[in-house]
Design an enzyme around this catalytic site. Structure first.
Site, short mmCIF file in Angstrom:
data_model
loop_
_atom_site.label_atom_id
_atom_site.label_comp_id
_atom_site.label_asym_id
_atom_site.label_seq_id
_atom_site.Cartn_x
_atom_site.Cartn_y
_atom_site.Cartn_z
N LYS A 153 0.84 -1.21 0.00
CA LYS A 153 0.00 0.00 0.00
C LYS A 153 0.88 1.25 0.00
CE LYS A 153 -0.02 -0.37 4.98
NZ LYS A 153 -0.65 -0.98 6.14
N ARG A 165 -9.06 -0.43 16.32
CA ARG A 165 -9.08 0.45 15.16
C ARG A 165 -10.17 -0.07 14.23
NH1 ARG A 165 -3.66 1.19 11.65
NH2 ARG A 165 -4.31 -0.89 11.00
N TYR A 181 18.16 29.23 6.64
CA TYR A 181 16.99 29.91 7.19
C TYR A 181 17.09 30.04 8.71
CZ TYR A 181 14.41 29.56 2.78
OH TYR A 181 13.99 29.69 1.48
N MET A 194 13.47 23.54 1.13
CA MET A 194 12.59 22.76 0.25
C MET A 194 13.39 21.92 -0.75
SD MET A 194 9.41 24.08 -2.09
CE MET A 194 8.61 24.95 -0.77
#
Ligand SMILES: *Cc1c(COP(=O)(O)O)cnc(C)c1O
Length: 354
Positions: free
Chosen positions: A33, A128, A250, A298
């Site tokens: 998955k 769950r 940063y 980023m």
């Protein structure tokens, strides 16, 4: 072109499946998955020719596998979300997990042709998904009465299998044994396979360990004989000598303690490399560790190059994988390897190993 990429080793994937086989004689439902834990859904399936079946989270993942020509058993681990999915499940021979009354009601209303195999999810203590122990017999009887249901398996999921000698896990296994009287039965995830042989039953469901990472807090993949399937790589795109007191990146979050070379690696959180760390992780350059300094941007990561003898622009940088377990980076980030692997973004190219 940006040098960031994930290099994927199909042989390592097949090797890790053999490690599962060596641990268990059960059939293997390879859980792929979440885009194959970030490795690519169809790539993972194609590189697991020995898996007995596949487990995915949803109909769309199951359909993608069928469209790619995968014809083995495919289990939808959360079943269907709406009744409209039922005809496609039948047509594409998918096996959903039935865990809620609304799913049984939808199947009772279904008047179309065809039938499928299904799993009943039992909640043995994870709280769950799944029917409570006192609901299981009724759910099973209701499904057995339906022409749309062919064979029924019984499934549950372990909440704390990675904890050795855990009384809750012992209790879950005992509850499952009592309720799941007929085969096929399935309970063990990777940690269950590794630590709880009495949880194996007819089908085991490894995910993480197939990709070479360890679910256990006290052992990494290589220690368990697993090989990393993914190596996350980029290159040095800049090397600058900084002065004592210079603030890097940063917020000036790191100050150079002395004159030192600082490298910039072409990868960042936009690729899925984590931004938050509880202690600085390292990257691997020419087989040596270089600590990350300052904030992750980023598209870029800055690294302290003092430990690298002759760093050069274009040098390969390993963020995790071969030689640097993803578990180590996950621990530095205060998370688990699952989130790092699944968190890789779409823009990051995945390349099969040469
Ligand atoms: C994800 C998942 C697995 C695989 O778990 P790992 O810890 O990655 O081995 C097995 N079973 C179910 C129901 C899952 O959702």
């Amino acid at each position: 072109m940006r040098p960031a990429c994930a290099v994927l080793d199909g042989e390592a994937l097949r090797h890790n499946l053999k490690v599962v086989r060596a641990q268990s004689s059960a059939q293997i439902m390879a859980v792929i998955k979440a885009n194959g834990y970030g490795h690519g859904l169809c790539w993972s399936a194609r590189n697991l020719p020995e898996a007995d079946g596949f487990g995915v989270a949803s109909l769309e993942e199951g359909l993608a596998l069928r469209a790619a020509g995968i014809d083995r058993d495919i289990c939808l681990l959360e079943g269907f979300f709406s009744a409209e999915e039922i005809p496609l499940i039948i047509q594409e021979r998918l096996a959903p997990v039935i865990h809620e009354h609304h799913q049984i009601a939808a199947l009772q209303r279904y008047a179309g042709p065809g039938a499928f195999d299904a799993w009943i999810k039992i909640d043995t203590g994870m709280h769950r998904l799944g029917f409570a122990p006192d609901e299981v017999r009724a759910a099973q009887a209701a499904l057995e009465a339906l022409p749309v249901i062919r064979r029924i398996g019984l499934m549950s999921h372990l909440a704390s299998a990675e904890t050795r000698a855990c009384p809750e896990t012992t209790h879950q296994i005992a509850t499952f044994r009592t309720l799941a009287e007929t085969a096929p039965r399935s309970l063990a995830n990777s940690a269950g396979i590794l630590l709880w042989p009495q949880s194996h039953h007819e089908w085991v469901r490894p995910g993480l360990m197939l990709f070479g990472a360890s679910p256990l807090p006290d052992a990494d993949g290589p220690t368990l004989g697993l090989r990393p399937v993914m190596t996350l790589k980029s290159r040095l795109i800049s090397i600058r000598r900084r002065h004592a007191g210079d603030a890097i990146g940063y917020g000036g979050a790191y100050r150079c303690p002395e004159d030192m070379p600082v490298g910039v690696v072409g990868i960042g959180y936009g690729d899925g490399y984590p931004r938050e760390f509880r202690r600085p992780p390292s990257v691997l350059i020419s087989g040596r560790r270089a600590p990350v300094v300052g904030r992750v941007s980023m598209d870029m990561v800055t690294v302290d190059l003092r430990s690298i003898p002759e760093p050069d622009i274009g040098d390969e940088v390993i963020l995790w994988g071969e030689g640097l377990p993803v578990e180590e980076v996950a621990d530095a980030a205060g998370t688990v390897p699952y989130t790092l692997l699944c968190g890789l973004t779409q823009r990051l190219p995945r390349w099969p190993a040469a």
